[in-house]
Motif scaffolding. Structure first.
Motif, PDB file in Angstrom:
ATOM      1  N   VAL A  47      -7.663  28.827  37.033  1.00 38.15           N
ATOM      2  CA  VAL A  47      -7.777  27.487  36.470  1.00 38.15           C
ATOM      3  C   VAL A  47      -7.096  27.523  35.114  1.00 38.15           C
ATOM      4  CG1 VAL A  47      -9.370  25.717  35.626  1.00 38.15           C
ATOM      5  CG2 VAL A  47      -9.939  27.019  37.686  1.00 38.15           C
ATOM      6  N   ALA A  48      -6.208  26.574  34.876  1.00 41.51           N
ATOM      7  CA  ALA A  48      -5.520  26.475  33.586  1.00 41.51           C
ATOM      8  C   ALA A  48      -5.836  25.133  32.956  1.00 41.51           C
ATOM      9  CB  ALA A  48      -4.014  26.635  33.778  1.00 41.51           C
ATOM     10  N   SER A  49      -5.980  25.138  31.643  1.00 43.94           N
ATOM     11  CA  SER A  49      -6.296  23.916  30.922  1.00 43.94           C
ATOM     12  C   SER A  49      -5.627  23.935  29.561  1.00 43.94           C
ATOM     13  CB  SER A  49      -7.814  23.802  30.739  1.00 43.94           C
ATOM     14  OG  SER A  49      -8.137  22.649  29.987  1.00 43.94           O
ATOM     15  N   THR A  50      -5.412  22.761  29.013  1.00 42.35           N
ATOM     16  CA  THR A  50      -4.932  22.659  27.638  1.00 42.35           C
ATOM     17  C   THR A  50      -6.053  22.198  26.725  1.00 42.35           C
ATOM     18  OG1 THR A  50      -4.168  20.408  28.033  1.00 42.35           O
ATOM     19  CG2 THR A  50      -2.549  22.173  28.306  1.00 42.35           C
ATOM     20  N   VAL A  51      -7.257  22.058  27.275  1.00 43.60           N
ATOM     21  CA  VAL A  51      -8.408  21.594  26.499  1.00 43.60           C
ATOM     22  C   VAL A  51      -9.518  22.635  26.596  1.00 43.60           C
ATOM     23  CG1 VAL A  51     -10.148  19.786  26.270  1.00 43.60           C
ATOM     24  CG2 VAL A  51      -7.833  19.202  26.996  1.00 43.60           C
ATOM     25  N   SER A  52     -10.034  23.041  25.441  1.00 49.01           N
ATOM     26  CA  SER A  52     -11.149  23.988  25.481  1.00 49.01           C
ATOM     27  C   SER A  52     -12.212  23.650  24.449  1.00 49.01           C
ATOM     28  CB  SER A  52     -10.641  25.416  25.242  1.00 49.01           C
ATOM     29  OG  SER A  52     -10.149  25.528  23.921  1.00 49.01           O
ATOM     30  N   MET A  53     -12.093  22.521  23.815  1.00 47.99           N
ATOM     31  CA  MET A  53     -13.056  22.151  22.791  1.00 47.99           C
ATOM     32  C   MET A  53     -14.259  21.471  23.433  1.00 47.99           C
ATOM     33  SD  MET A  53     -10.428  20.961  19.817  1.00 47.99           S
ATOM     34  CE  MET A  53     -11.711  20.816  18.582  1.00 47.99           C
ATOM     35  N   CYS A  54     -15.032  22.280  24.173  1.00 47.54           N
ATOM     36  CA  CYS A  54     -16.213  21.751  24.839  1.00 47.54           C
ATOM     37  C   CYS A  54     -17.201  22.889  25.051  1.00 47.54           C
ATOM     38  CB  CYS A  54     -15.841  21.116  26.173  1.00 47.54           C
ATOM     39  SG  CYS A  54     -15.125  22.277  27.356  1.00 47.54           S
ATOM     40  N   GLU A  55     -18.447  22.525  25.250  1.00 46.00           N
ATOM     41  CA  GLU A  55     -19.453  23.504  25.632  1.00 46.00           C
ATOM     42  C   GLU A  55     -19.548  23.462  27.139  1.00 46.00           C
ATOM     43  OE1 GLU A  55     -23.167  23.354  23.567  1.00 46.00           O
ATOM     44  OE2 GLU A  55     -22.183  22.730  21.715  1.00 46.00           O
ATOM     45  N   LEU A  56     -19.487  24.637  27.768  1.00 42.04           N
ATOM     46  CA  LEU A  56     -19.373  24.670  29.219  1.00 42.04           C
ATOM     47  C   LEU A  56     -20.080  25.889  29.780  1.00 42.04           C
ATOM     48  CD1 LEU A  56     -17.867  23.260  31.582  1.00 42.04           C
ATOM     49  CD2 LEU A  56     -15.953  24.757  31.093  1.00 42.04           C
TER      50      LEU A  56
END
Length: 103
Positions: free
Chosen positions: A14-23
């Motif tokens: 899985v690739a993303s450009t968003v990581s500013m989250c709690e997960l």
């Protein structure tokens, strides 16, 4: 992101450009997924290896133009007039991939 984890195959990526989250990464862990977060703006913001960044983007555009990259799209498609239904599909968590609204 959780929808991506659900849609990914065992041992998938899985690739993303968003990581500013709690997960909660439990599902990714149990499926053996690799998670890649790409901070695309770093070279532009810090003038760091911008040439290399440009080369990567040129290579990516060649891959896309040759048909080597195919996004996962939900089977349902919506018009602009149906945007509320498209959003409901997304919220229902029944969509697999991106929900498409066509103009």
């Amino acid at each position: 992101m959780l929808n991506s984890f659900e849609a990914a195959a065992l041992n998938g990526q899985v690739a993303s450009t968003v990581s500013m989250c709690e997960l909660d990464l439990t599902l990714a862990h149990f499926k053996g997924l690799s998670l890649h977060v790409v901070f695309m703006l770093i070279p532009m913001l810090h003038n760091f290896k911008r040439e290399k960044h440009g080369e990567i983007l040129r290579n990516l555009s060649q891959i896309v133009e040759s048909g080597g990259l195919r996004p996962v799209l939900d089977e349902e498609k919506y018009s602009l007039e149906q945007v509320a239904q498209a959003y409901a599909r997304l919220e229902s968590r029944q969509a697999i991939g991106k929900v498409v609204v066509e103009n």
